[in-house]
Design an enzyme around this catalytic site. Structure first.
Site, PDB file in Angstrom:
ATOM      1  CG  ASP A 169       8.824  32.166 -39.918  1.00 38.39           C
ATOM      2  OD1 ASP A 169       9.394  32.923 -39.113  1.00 38.39           O
ATOM      3  OD2 ASP A 169       8.140  32.578 -40.886  1.00 38.39           O
ATOM      4  CD  GLU A 223       8.656  33.864 -35.207  1.00 37.07           C
ATOM      5  OE1 GLU A 223       8.948  35.061 -35.134  1.00 37.07           O
ATOM      6  OE2 GLU A 223       8.278  33.332 -36.267  1.00 37.07           O
TER       7      GLU A 223
END
Length: 781
Positions: free
Chosen positions: A459, A512
């Site tokens: 993330d 990401e």
């Protein structure tokens, strides 16, 4: 399992409250004495004599430190040690028993050694029978007697190799060294079951274990400091799994603070915050899956990902309860993988798991860690891969967790310009610290190893790469070269991906990453970050902006649909329509589409067909596969009732067919990372809002993907193709069975040897409105 010894549960009356002490300096607090322990061999002992010689008594200062729990090496004082007397077999036994009336060491031989009080609640006695295993029998006022093993008679549970590897920041199985572990420890002549505790707290003046087994009073469970890196250790005999515990830490400022275990592998269910001693008895049954995974390169395999938040998919399901229902649903819809939003423990449910406090503990909201293993094992046996979100970019400030862990910044960078996300209210790991990096790298390996996770989606990578991420001038510090790149974070990410692939071939590490950082999926040997896939946020933003336009005006926005093809092979991409696109006022996927309900559903079908045919892997967040109209909320289940409407049931059937066609045709996925897997037919027909291209497998087999994003059928439309002959229709998004208008070409078309669009053959066909066609050369039987 050996028969349990006597319980170590401490009577409340036994242990007094202890105020925060002042620590004096003495020779007994050096690292050398801190790591000292009792040694010896089994001896057949005679009855202890009634009058034992007197050994040396520790100084009053040392005894006070022992009583206050501030001595860094309590094992060097307590437990059993050579007495230093003429009799070579003479052993001194010391124990801390505040408020006791009598203390007796009961040796395994049956002998009883009476201990005398020597000050500050410390008792001492001498046995001339040599080193033996023993328990302590303590009698208090009112004749309350408590018998328990002595934690301070055991050697360290952390070995020199472990300490060396952690000191170097290279312990790849750190979870086996630190945290709590139910295990056997050897005494002098017998083994004892219990729990070993170890924690990293280099700034601490003292550390104690507190828990439900000692009434949350750590006076009798002070830990010893093992080395200069700040590892503290204690073995608590007879302590069984499922006890709740925390560490009580004396800070440099003299304050006692309570902290959950950063390496805990199980926790209490939030909002409770204690760590829990656990053990695993799970036996995996996915050896076939794991062997096949290790032999494959996932980049040239089909990957269509169902992203889901477990708690709101169907509320009330635990890890085990979800297994059958999730497997049935993924088989129905045809996805190859499921990706769970973070499952590591987190205190705040609306964070969806992105504010992690227990990096090594699956959230207890859905069951025991073995229950998660069961879910993953079942998915693997059903031929479904499992990805999980992983959050090394930041962590919350909860006082009982990682923040200021030992009284000052430890896991986070001490300078807020490097150690804090102002926008998010969270802290940033100190990626330049060897032990912090070890904590994170080992955590990635932990999920891959212990839980057989097939890949991690990392993330917020962009927030890690840039020192000025979401910061104004003056709020960030440049790197040593004056640049904005976070060199320590880059090195950490490279170490994580390289180590993961080295130890677990066949896994997938995904980033990401929302900027144009070069080399996210390039090998670390060439200076890349080493990820297997990068989220293509550019494709997502451009394509969603395009599809939101009324079909009347899409001809002015053709470049938003075609631009992504210019860089499709600069990285290995996955195309995400994730949870981030259906929250915070963004609505649902179908809610972004223009027109009436029929047109919205047709737009969704055409858009998903475009996503699945585009170079790259695919990811779709739960609920969008059947056209949920309300915005997703973690507080309720998906709107499953909407499937009672035939139009939405048709969309679900379309996604299932889309996934089936995708899996069965390697042209869509075998060369996702190579320009050889793609060629244009025509991307320039903006006037008709038409787009057409070919996907190729390694054997030269094509699939033609044709899209009409206008609101009207386009008939008598000539499309170039590489081969003449019959091309069968693999998919028509406008088919009546999916809720479409049924415009098509009767299941197949015949291409003739007439060049068009730079290809030697062509076909005249009809493109359905707001529709997509997949065509494939008819295969000979």
């Amino acid at each position: 399992m050996p028969k349990k010894q006597q319980s170590t549960t401490t009577p409340e009356a036994v242990v007094p409250e202890v105020d925060a002490p002042r620590v004096a300096t003495s020779e007994a607090t050096t690292p050398e004495t801190a790591s000292a322990g009792a040694t010896g061999a089994a001896v057949t002992a005679p009855e202890a004599p009634s009058a034992a010689p007197e050994p040396t008594v520790p100084s009053d200062e040392v005894l006070a430190q022992i009583a206050e729990g501030t001595h860094t090496g309590p094992h060097s004082v307590l437990g059993q040690h050579p007495a230093g007397l003429p009799d070579a077999d003479a052993v001194v036994i010391r124990a801390l028993r505040p408020l006791a009336r009598e203390v007796v060491a009961v040796l395994d031989s049956g002998a009883r050694v009476e201990l005398a009080h020597i000050g500050h609640g410390v008792w001492q006695g001498v046995s001339v029978a040599g080193f033996q295993d023993y328990v302590l029998e303590t009698t208090y006022e009112d004749d309350i007697t408590w018998t328990a093993d002595d934690p301070y008679r055991y050697l360290p549970t952390v070995g020199d190799i472990d300490l060396h590897l952690f000191g170097e920041g290279r312990h790849e199985r750190l979870w086996e060294m630190l945290g709590s572990h139910h295990r056997t420890m050897s005494g002098v002549a017998r083994e004892t079951w219990g729990t070993a505790f170890a924690v990293w707290a280099p700034h601490a003046r003292a550390v104690r274990v507190i828990g439900d087994f000692n009434n949350w009073n750590g006076v009798l469970h002070a830990m010893r400091r093992m080395d200069v890196h700040g590892i503290w250790e204690l073995f608590v005999p007879d302590l069984a799994p499922y006890s709740a515990y925390k560490f009580e830490i004396l800070t440099a400022a003299g304050e006692w603070i309570e902290k959950a275990d950063p390496m805990a592998r199980h926790t209490e269910t939030p909002p409770a915050t204690a760590s829990v001693v656990t053990e695993s008895s799970y036996r995996w049954g996915d050896s076939g899956w794991m062997s096949a995974r290790a032999a494959q390169n996932p980049n040239d395999q089909p990957i269509s990902v169902y992203e889901m938040h477990l708690g709101s998919w169907r509320q009330g399901l635990g890890y085990r309860d979800a297994a059958d229902q999730l497997i049935d649903y993924l088989h129905e819809t045809g996805y190859t993988h499921v990706e769970f939003l973070p499952l590591a423990e987190h205190p705040y449910e609306p964070s969806w798991g992105y504010q992690v406090t227990g990096y090594y503990a699956p959230t207890s909201r859905f069951g025991h860690p073995d229950d998660l293993k069961y879910l993953i094992d079942r998915l693997h046996q059903a031929r479904i891969g499992v990805y999980m979100d992983w959050v090394p970019g930041h962590f919350p400030k909860d006082a009982w967790a990682l923040a200021n862990f030992d009284g000052q910044p430890l896991y986070e960078h001490s300078d807020p310009r490097l150690g804090e996300h102002q926008d998010w209210g969270t802290l940033i790991f100190n990626f330049g610290d060897s032990q912090v990096r070890n904590f994170l790298v080992a955590n990635a390996l932990y999920w891959l190893d212990e839980f057989h996770v097939d890949g991690l989606r990392v993330d917020a990578v962009a927030s890690m790469l840039y020192l000025d991420y979401s910061r104004k001038d003056g709020e960030w510090l440049p790197n040593r070269y004056g640049g904005r790149e976070n060199l320590e974070a880059i090195s950490f990410l490279q170490e994580t991906t390289a180590t993961a692939y080295k130890l677990h071939p066949g896994v997938m590490m995904m980033a990401e990453e929302s900027t144009s950082w070069g080399g996210v999926t390039h090998p670390t040997s060439n200076g890349g970050l080493g990820f297997g896939l990068k989220w293509n946020m550019g494709w997502m933003n451009d394509s969603l902006r395009y599809i939101a336009n009324d079909p009347l005006w899409r001809n002015y926005h053709q470049n938003e649909l075609t631009f992504s093809f210019l860089y499709s092979f600069s990285e290995n991409f996955i195309l995400p329509i994730s949870h981030d696109e259906v929250v915070h006022g963004k609505g649902s996927l179908i809610g972004k589409m223009p027109g009436d309900p029929w047109q919205q559903l047709a737009n969704v079908r055409a858009y998903l067909a475009f996503q699945w045919a585009h170079p790259g892997k695919q990811l779709l967040f739960m609920g969008q596969e059947f056209g949920q109209r309300s915005e997703w909320s973690q507080e309720r289940s998906l709107d499953w009732w909407i499937l009672d409407q035939p139009a939405h049931r048709g969309l679900l059937s379309f996604v299932a067919q889309l996934n089936r066609v995708y899996r069965e045709n390697p042209s869509f996925w075998q060369q996702d990372s190579s320009s050889a897997g793609f060629s244009w037919i025509d991307g320039s027909d903006a006037a008709n809002s038409v787009l057409a291209f070919l996907r190729w497998d390694r054997d030269g087999n094509p699939v033609a993907a044709l899209f009409n994003f206008s609101g009207r059928p386009v008939g008598d439309y000539r499309i170039g193709l590489p081969f003449a002959g019959t091309w069968e229709e693999l998919l028509n998004s406008d088919a009546a069975e999916f809720g479409g208008s049924g415009v098509g070409n009767y299941g197949s078309v015949v291409a003739e040897n007439e060049p068009s669009h730079g290809h030697p053959a062509s076909v005249v066909l009809t493109l359905p409105p707001l529709g997509a066609l997949y065509l494939r050369p008819k295969r000979r039987k």
